[in-house]
Design a protein around this motif. Structure first.
Motif, PDB file in Angstrom:
ATOM      1  N   ILE A 211      99.211  23.895 111.630  1.00  0.00           N
ATOM      2  CA  ILE A 211      98.035  24.481 110.989  1.00  0.00           C
ATOM      3  C   ILE A 211      97.014  23.394 110.698  1.00  0.00           C
ATOM      4  CG2 ILE A 211      97.206  25.692 108.924  1.00  0.00           C
ATOM      5  CD1 ILE A 211      99.936  27.043 108.749  1.00  0.00           C
ATOM      6  N   TYR A 212      97.477  22.285 110.153  1.00  0.00           N
ATOM      7  CA  TYR A 212      96.558  21.192 109.831  1.00  0.00           C
ATOM      8  C   TYR A 212      96.012  20.539 111.100  1.00  0.00           C
ATOM      9  CZ  TYR A 212      94.520  17.122 107.575  1.00  0.00           C
ATOM     10  OH  TYR A 212      93.634  16.167 107.149  1.00  0.00           O
ATOM     11  N   GLU A 213      96.868  20.349 112.075  1.00  0.00           N
ATOM     12  CA  GLU A 213      96.427  19.697 113.313  1.00  0.00           C
ATOM     13  C   GLU A 213      95.350  20.511 114.021  1.00  0.00           C
ATOM     14  OE1 GLU A 213     100.145  19.268 115.287  1.00  0.00           O
ATOM     15  OE2 GLU A 213     100.623  17.339 114.333  1.00  0.00           O
ATOM     16  N   GLN A 214      95.468  21.840 113.970  1.00  0.00           N
ATOM     17  CA  GLN A 214      94.487  22.695 114.626  1.00  0.00           C
ATOM     18  C   GLN A 214      93.156  22.733 113.880  1.00  0.00           C
ATOM     19  OE1 GLN A 214      96.434  26.489 115.072  1.00  0.00           O
ATOM     20  NE2 GLN A 214      98.080  25.624 116.319  1.00  0.00           N
ATOM     21  N   GLY A 215      93.187  22.590 112.556  1.00  0.00           N
ATOM     22  CA  GLY A 215      91.953  22.686 111.779  1.00  0.00           C
ATOM     23  C   GLY A 215      91.469  21.384 111.197  1.00  0.00           C
ATOM     24  N   GLN A 216      92.083  20.279 111.595  1.00  0.00           N
ATOM     25  CA  GLN A 216      91.773  18.979 110.993  1.00  0.00           C
ATOM     26  C   GLN A 216      90.310  18.594 111.168  1.00  0.00           C
ATOM     27  OE1 GLN A 216      94.312  15.859 112.439  1.00  0.00           O
ATOM     28  NE2 GLN A 216      93.597  14.362 110.945  1.00  0.00           N
TER      29      GLN A 216
END
Length: 366
Positions: A211-216
């Protein structure tokens, strides 16, 4: 038939012949049935409630040692039969082996069933469930009450930061608060605190990290800030529909440099939990602590609980909102306000309503 095929064929017969002769020489399946049947044990065995026996296979145990233990506790009659089964299974499955762990074995099980269970690793398992929003302290008490291990052992395990296995963890973390993903898990009966911690971290890595990697690229928060904000949103949210608005209020306050004023951060700092009858006092919200977001602007140094996927998602890029304040009604919902005057009026209305309900209950009981 080629020469190689003839050699391979005769080599197979040479391997199979001793086993075949052995079984025939032991009077066939009648003898095998006798060798598989359980006998009374000279050792003291502690059966479970349904009559099964729990057997612990330590790591590194040889097939011969396992067979001797099974015979000693009366689950098989013959180690010779056990060794024969072991040789045959090793020939059939060269990549397999007996697995360490705790097994539940019925005294009525045949030797082949017992061996197959230990060979395949069908260990005794138990499950545990960690709800969203629990802190390490709450988890520790739960594990102790469920008979896993002591609360102190679990807390100690969470203070070890396994950065080699999980390089996304900061080595500067004082503990793993917020990164133990809330879910239902299955573990071995004799599992350790460290094994459970690693399992929960692996689940966080599987669910939360993407989730974080996609929206970082879109989020204004670092990885630690994101999980910390999500943990506060998780603790404040009761009604799922309010989650985006709560995240939006906190995000706006962070942008404007206004203290979050989140009760759960004070509760975390003091190790307490407020109730409708015992809300936080003015004196308590003035107690200095890095986690007190009434007197400190910005986020606390670490998360305060384990957020679920909904709070993680909404906290990555919180929606814009006109609201700056909210106050709990103590029924799970909140009153959201744009100005301080609106917020104070909402607080007064909720206070007056609670007082009226209290007086009504008092009159009823009298």
């Amino acid at each position: 038939m080629t020469a190689f095929s003839r050699i391979s064929k005769w080599f197979f017969y040479l391997i199979l012949l001793p086993a075949t002769i052995g079984v025939c020489g032991w009077q066939g399946w009648a003898w095998w049935s006798w060798a598989s049947a359980p006998v009374a044990s000279e050792q003291e065995v502690s059966p479970t409630a349904d009559g099964t026996v729990q057997l612990q296979i330590p790591p590194g145990s040889t097939a011969q040692e396992i067979g001797e233990n099974l015979k000693a506790i009366g689950l098989i009659r013959s180690t010779t039969a056990w060794n024969l089964w072991t040789r045959w299974e090793t020939l059939r499955d060269r990549n397999g082996s007996f697995q360490a762990g705790t097994y539940e074995i019925s005294p009525t099980e045949a030797l082949s069933d017992i061996a197959g269970k230990i060979w395949s690793g069908s260990i005794v398992e138990r499950s545990f469930t960690i709800p969203e929003g629990w802190s390490i302290r709450e988890m520790a008490i739960y594990f102790e009450n469920q008979g896993f291990f002591s609360a102190e052992e679990f807390v100690a395990a969470t203070e070890q930061i396994p950065t080699e296995a999980f390089p996304w963890l900061s080595p500067d973390l004082p503990h793993l608060e917020g990164f133990l993903y809330p879910d239902t898990y299955k573990v071995a009966e004799d599992t350790s605190p460290t094994a459970i911690v690693n399992q929960m971290l692996a689940r966080f890595e599987q669910v939360a990290l993407p989730i974080y990697e996609q929206g970082q690229a879109q989020t204004p928060y670092s990885f630690l800030e994101w999980v910390t904000l999500a943990s506060i949103v998780e603790k404040e949210t009761v009604i799922d529909d309010e989650r985006p608005e709560i995240a939006g209020v906190f995000a706006r306050r962070l942008r404007d440099g206004i203290p979050l004023g989140a009760d759960p951060t004070v509760e975390y700092a003091l190790g307490i939990r407020q109730t409708e009858d015992q809300p936080l006092t003015f004196a308590q919200v003035r107690i200095p602590s890095p986690y007190n977001t009434y007197i400190n602007a910005g986020l606390p140094p670490t998360p305060i609980a384990s957020p679920g996927v909904s709070s993680l998602e909404v906290s990555l890029e919180p929606p814009d909102t006109d609201y700056l304040y909210f106050v709990a009604r103590y029924d799970g919902t909140h009153v959201f306000s744009r100005t301080l005057a609106e917020h104070e009026a909402a607080q007064a209305a909720i206070h007056d309503g609670r007082s009226a309900q209290s007086e009504s209950r008092s009159e009823t009981t009298n």
